[in-house]
Design a protein around this motif. Structure first.
Motif, PDB file in Angstrom:
ATOM      1  N   MET A 173      10.644   5.258  21.898  1.00  0.00           N
ATOM      2  CA  MET A 173       9.239   5.109  22.279  1.00  0.00           C
ATOM      3  C   MET A 173       8.629   6.458  22.659  1.00  0.00           C
ATOM      4  O   MET A 173       7.439   6.674  22.513  1.00  0.00           O
ATOM      5  N   SER A 174       9.441   7.369  23.186  1.00  0.00           N
ATOM      6  CA  SER A 174       8.888   8.654  23.607  1.00  0.00           C
ATOM      7  C   SER A 174       9.137   9.748  22.563  1.00  0.00           C
ATOM      8  O   SER A 174       8.801  10.908  22.771  1.00  0.00           O
ATOM      9  N   ASP A 175       9.702   9.365  21.436  1.00  0.00           N
ATOM     10  CA  ASP A 175       9.976  10.324  20.366  1.00  0.00           C
ATOM     11  C   ASP A 175       8.672  10.663  19.632  1.00  0.00           C
ATOM     12  O   ASP A 175       7.962   9.758  19.214  1.00  0.00           O
ATOM     13  N   PRO A 176       8.363  11.943  19.454  1.00  0.00           N
ATOM     14  CA  PRO A 176       7.113  12.299  18.751  1.00  0.00           C
ATOM     15  C   PRO A 176       7.077  11.760  17.322  1.00  0.00           C
ATOM     16  O   PRO A 176       6.017  11.430  16.804  1.00  0.00           O
ATOM     17  N   ARG A 177       8.283  11.655  16.674  1.00  0.00           N
ATOM     18  CA  ARG A 177       8.317  11.133  15.306  1.00  0.00           C
ATOM     19  C   ARG A 177       7.858   9.683  15.274  1.00  0.00           C
ATOM     20  O   ARG A 177       7.169   9.248  14.354  1.00  0.00           O
ATOM     21  N   PHE A 178       8.234   8.932  16.319  1.00  0.00           N
ATOM     22  CA  PHE A 178       7.797   7.537  16.423  1.00  0.00           C
ATOM     23  C   PHE A 178       6.277   7.488  16.527  1.00  0.00           C
ATOM     24  O   PHE A 178       5.609   6.734  15.824  1.00  0.00           O
ATOM     25  N   ASP A 179       5.748   8.345  17.415  1.00  0.00           N
ATOM     26  CA  ASP A 179       4.304   8.376  17.637  1.00  0.00           C
ATOM     27  C   ASP A 179       3.545   8.670  16.350  1.00  0.00           C
ATOM     28  O   ASP A 179       2.577   7.991  16.022  1.00  0.00           O
ATOM     29  N   ARG A 180       4.047   9.691  15.632  1.00  0.00           N
ATOM     30  CA  ARG A 180       3.353  10.105  14.415  1.00  0.00           C
ATOM     31  C   ARG A 180       3.324   8.962  13.407  1.00  0.00           C
ATOM     32  O   ARG A 180       2.283   8.614  12.862  1.00  0.00           O
ATOM     33  N   LEU A 181       4.474   8.347  13.205  1.00  0.00           N
ATOM     34  CA  LEU A 181       4.564   7.275  12.217  1.00  0.00           C
ATOM     35  C   LEU A 181       3.706   6.072  12.624  1.00  0.00           C
ATOM     36  O   LEU A 181       2.989   5.497  11.801  1.00  0.00           O
ATOM     37  N   ALA A 182       3.786   5.742  13.909  1.00  0.00           N
ATOM     38  CA  ALA A 182       3.003   4.596  14.394  1.00  0.00           C
ATOM     39  C   ALA A 182       1.517   4.862  14.192  1.00  0.00           C
ATOM     40  O   ALA A 182       0.765   3.967  13.779  1.00  0.00           O
ATOM     41  N   THR A 183       1.076   6.097  14.454  1.00  0.00           N
ATOM     42  CA  THR A 183      -0.330   6.450  14.285  1.00  0.00           C
ATOM     43  C   THR A 183      -0.717   6.332  12.809  1.00  0.00           C
ATOM     44  O   THR A 183      -1.764   5.765  12.468  1.00  0.00           O
TER      45      THR A 183
ATOM     46  N   ILE B 220       0.841  -1.196   0.000  1.00  0.00           N
ATOM     47  CA  ILE B 220       0.000   0.000   0.000  1.00  0.00           C
ATOM     48  C   ILE B 220       0.879   1.249   0.000  1.00  0.00           C
ATOM     49  O   ILE B 220       0.674   2.168  -0.749  1.00  0.00           O
ATOM     50  N   ARG B 221       1.835   1.235   0.916  1.00  0.00           N
ATOM     51  CA  ARG B 221       2.693   2.412   0.999  1.00  0.00           C
ATOM     52  C   ARG B 221       4.016   2.051   1.625  1.00  0.00           C
ATOM     53  O   ARG B 221       4.138   1.042   2.329  1.00  0.00           O
ATOM     54  N   THR B 222       4.998   2.879   1.394  1.00  0.00           N
ATOM     55  CA  THR B 222       6.304   2.708   2.000  1.00  0.00           C
ATOM     56  C   THR B 222       6.645   3.984   2.756  1.00  0.00           C
ATOM     57  O   THR B 222       6.518   5.071   2.208  1.00  0.00           O
ATOM     58  N   PHE B 223       7.009   3.832   4.025  1.00  0.00           N
ATOM     59  CA  PHE B 223       7.360   4.999   4.834  1.00  0.00           C
ATOM     60  C   PHE B 223       8.850   4.982   5.165  1.00  0.00           C
ATOM     61  O   PHE B 223       9.327   3.980   5.707  1.00  0.00           O
ATOM     62  N   PRO B 224       9.554   6.054   4.880  1.00  0.00           N
ATOM     63  CA  PRO B 224      10.911   6.120   5.428  1.00  0.00           C
ATOM     64  C   PRO B 224      10.806   6.430   6.920  1.00  0.00           C
ATOM     65  O   PRO B 224       9.902   7.150   7.345  1.00  0.00           O
ATOM     66  N   VAL B 225      11.669   5.856   7.715  1.00  0.00           N
ATOM     67  CA  VAL B 225      11.621   6.113   9.157  1.00  0.00           C
ATOM     68  C   VAL B 225      12.642   7.191   9.475  1.00  0.00           C
ATOM     69  O   VAL B 225      13.841   6.983   9.317  1.00  0.00           O
ATOM     70  N   GLU B 226      12.138   8.352   9.905  1.00  0.00           N
ATOM     71  CA  GLU B 226      13.049   9.463  10.167  1.00  0.00           C
ATOM     72  C   GLU B 226      13.495   9.476  11.621  1.00  0.00           C
ATOM     73  O   GLU B 226      13.179  10.374  12.385  1.00  0.00           O
ATOM     74  N   LEU B 227      14.175   8.424  11.965  1.00  0.00           N
ATOM     75  CA  LEU B 227      14.758   8.345  13.305  1.00  0.00           C
ATOM     76  C   LEU B 227      16.253   8.138  13.116  1.00  0.00           C
ATOM     77  O   LEU B 227      16.665   7.652  12.066  1.00  0.00           O
TER      78      LEU B 227
END
Lengths: 320, 264
Positions: free
Chosen positions: B241-251, B224-231
């Motif tokens: 786990m507490s990184d907002p970028r993680f939260d956004r991507l996971a959501t 469906i889609r491919t996401f680069p992980v910006e971590l």
């Protein structure tokens, strides 16, 4: 080789992206140890219990004795009952002799009996070994080749459903009164359980292990030797235990039909002469062959597959 | 060493992969036109609902399953038949019950006919690296699930494969052990630079480990889609786990997977 340069490349990349702050080498206690359990902590606090202590010889003897006293007690009670019935002559002695009479026959005719026992033992062991070898080869053929599976399985089954006792006379006609027909009969009767257990064992290999073997670039022989055969051993040993007791039956039946030596021959002789003590002594020897061979296979099993679940509880040589 | 395929080209190339299974009654499409290129050194995680053909995809790359149509290449070479330049880890540890941990790891060397002394040294390194020291002789049934999976991982890494394929390797572990294993795998990936493709059900696992997350749809499996992980490349479990970028991507991922399932 390729790996090394890859390693370096990866390390370089990782180090670059982490702005060189963290070298790749894991040093316990270094900042990044938080992101994993550093090796040292794992060693100090293994998540599961320590390995069970190795069984010493003394402990083994205790386990062995423990597994033996119950059947021994049952046997003692049986002998006492036998002795009681026979000595009081509730049943005439020419039908059921006393244990004393049987013992006397056994000792006075020992050299004769020993010779016949050796003959039957020889036929049984040779029949068993041949059945094991042939059975294993057939099992491998059936497990590996779909064509051979379709070609051989019906024949194996057919060979099994023919009443062996019915073809014994034919074997005597074909091969004479010597040892050959007895050995063939022992093979025929012991063959089936080896094939069935061997096929079941070889087919029980985890398909993921076979996939894994394929990605390891191993040929069929290595896969057989390192994975499939050891994996089949628990099944195979169960089949061999059945087979070894059946091989005794095969040898004795062969002797019934036409022989001049062996315990089966002695049995017919004793029966014809209404010699109950000899008959009983003969029966005891036949059973002894079966038991001794069974125990030998059990010992082989204990040595070959100590890792298997069925053997972890301890070395039990009996079915307690 | 000098011919390392890492420097140039793709580690894994998939184009137009389609897999159909024909049963007596019907035909099911497990994978539908999947194309994906993976660069050397990447850590690609594939998430998707059960039965979307993720595992099949890995097996195609390994050369264990033949696609109905489409092409796969591994290290610039077309995949025909089982591939040797990979390490494979399954959800089950798939260890040989009769071998101790170290002997299980060395199976890889024996099957490949590798140099014994060299393999033994490498095995000891890996045992140390994964914290299996002291358990070298332990039989699989004496090891916990996490320890068994560590052994399987060591076995897959013994020959230093340029590509590591992992099929839900931590799916059967409890949450805590799983986090530890994730952190360890991340460290190992950083240290070895191996290209990793990991299939998982866990969004957290996919984001924490991946440099790229591939989301697949329910059957027939499509990307469906491919996401680069910006971590950062070097990640710490608690921090991520507490990184907002993680939260956004996971959501985002959760939303995408949810809607994909709903549309199905």
């Amino acid at each position: 080789m390729t790996e090394n340069s890859l390693d370096t490349a990866g390390r370089q990349a990782a180090a670059d992206e982490a702005s060189g702050a963290q070298a790749a080498a894991p040093t316990p206690g270094a900042p990044h140890a938080v992101d994993g359990r550093s090796p040292s902590t794992v060693v100090k606090a293994p998540p599961d219990g320590a390995r069970p202590p190795r069984r010493t010889l003394g402990r083994r003897a205790v386990t062995f004795a423990d597994s033996l006293w119950r059947p021994a007690l049952v046997l003692a009670v049986f002998f006492a009952a036998w002795w009681f019935v026979a000595a009081r002559e509730y049943v005439p002695n020419y039908l059921v002799p006393t244990p004393g009479q049987v013992w006397e026959t056994m000792t006075t005719q020992w050299s004769e009996l020993a010779r016949h026992t050796l003959v039957t033992l020889y036929e049984t062991v040779l029949g068993f070994v041949l059945a094991a070898a042939l059975g294993l080869v057939t099992a491998v053929a059936i497990a590996y080749s779909r064509t051979l599976d379709k070609a051989l399985y019906p024949i194996v089954l057919f060979a099994q459903v023919i009443p062996k006792i019915a073809i014994a006379p034919l074997l005597v006609v074909w091969f004479g009164l010597g040892l050959t027909p007895k050995i063939i009969l022992a093979v025929l009767i012991a063959f089936f359980p080896v094939v069935i257990s061997g096929v079941a064992g070889l087919r029980s290999t985890d398909p993921e292990l076979l996939d894994l073997a394929a990605t390891m670039g191993a040929g069929p022989w290595r896969t057989f030797r390192k994975i499939r055969f050891p994996n089949a051993l628990p099944h195979l040993m169960a089949g061999l235990k059945v087979a070894v007791t059946l091989a005794v039956v095969g040898a004795v039946v062969g002797e019934f039909v036409g022989a001049s030596e062996g315990l089966g021959y002695v049995l017919l002789l004793a029966n014809g002469n209404l010699d109950a003590p000899l008959l009983f002594a003969d029966l005891i020897l036949m059973s002894a062959i079966g038991i001794v061979l069974f125990v030998l296979v059990e010992i082989a099993e204990a040595l070959l597959i100590p890792w298997h679940a069925s053997r972890r509880a301890g070395v039990s040589l009996t079915t307690s | 060493m000098t011919t390392a395929p890492a420097a140039t080209g793709t580690a894994i190339g998939m184009s137009g992969l389609t897999v159909r299974f024909t049963t007596r009654r019907s035909q099911t499409t497990a994978l539908d036109d999947v194309s994906l290129d993976i660069e050397p050194g990447e850590f690609v995680t594939i998430v998707g609902p059960s039965g979307c053909g993720k595992s099949t995809l890995l097996k195609i790359v390994a050369g264990l399953v033949k696609p109905t149509s489409g092409d796969v290449s591994l290290l610039e070479r077309p995949v025909r038949g089982p591939q040797k330049e990979i390490g494979f880890v399954f959800q089950k540890a798939a260890l040989l019950e009769w071998r101790g941990a170290r002997a299980n790891i060395l199976l890889q060397a024996e099957m490949r006919g590798m140099d014994r002394a060299q393999a033994a040294r490498r095995a000891d390194e890996l045992i140390e690296m994964t914290g299996l020291t002291g358990f070298e002789k332990a039989l699989p049934h004496e090891l916990s699930g996490g320890m068994q999976q560590r052994v399987a991982l060591c076995r897959a890494l013994l020959h230093s494969p340029p590509v590591l394929l992992m099929d839900e390797p931590f799916g059967a572990l409890d949450a805590l052990t799983r986090e530890q294993m994730n952190a360890e795998l991340h460290r190992i990936w950083r240290e070895t630079g191996t290209t990793v493709v990991l299939v998982t059900h866990s969004i957290a696992e996919a984001v924490f480990l991946g440099t790229r997350v591939v989301v697949m749809s329910p059957r027939p499996g499509r990307i469906i889609r491919t996401f680069p992980v910006e971590l950062p490349a070097h990640r710490d479990y608690a921090q991520v786990m507490s990184d907002p970028r993680f939260d956004r991507l996971a959501t985002d991922l959760r939303g995408l997977l949810g809607s994909a399932a709903a549309n199905h």
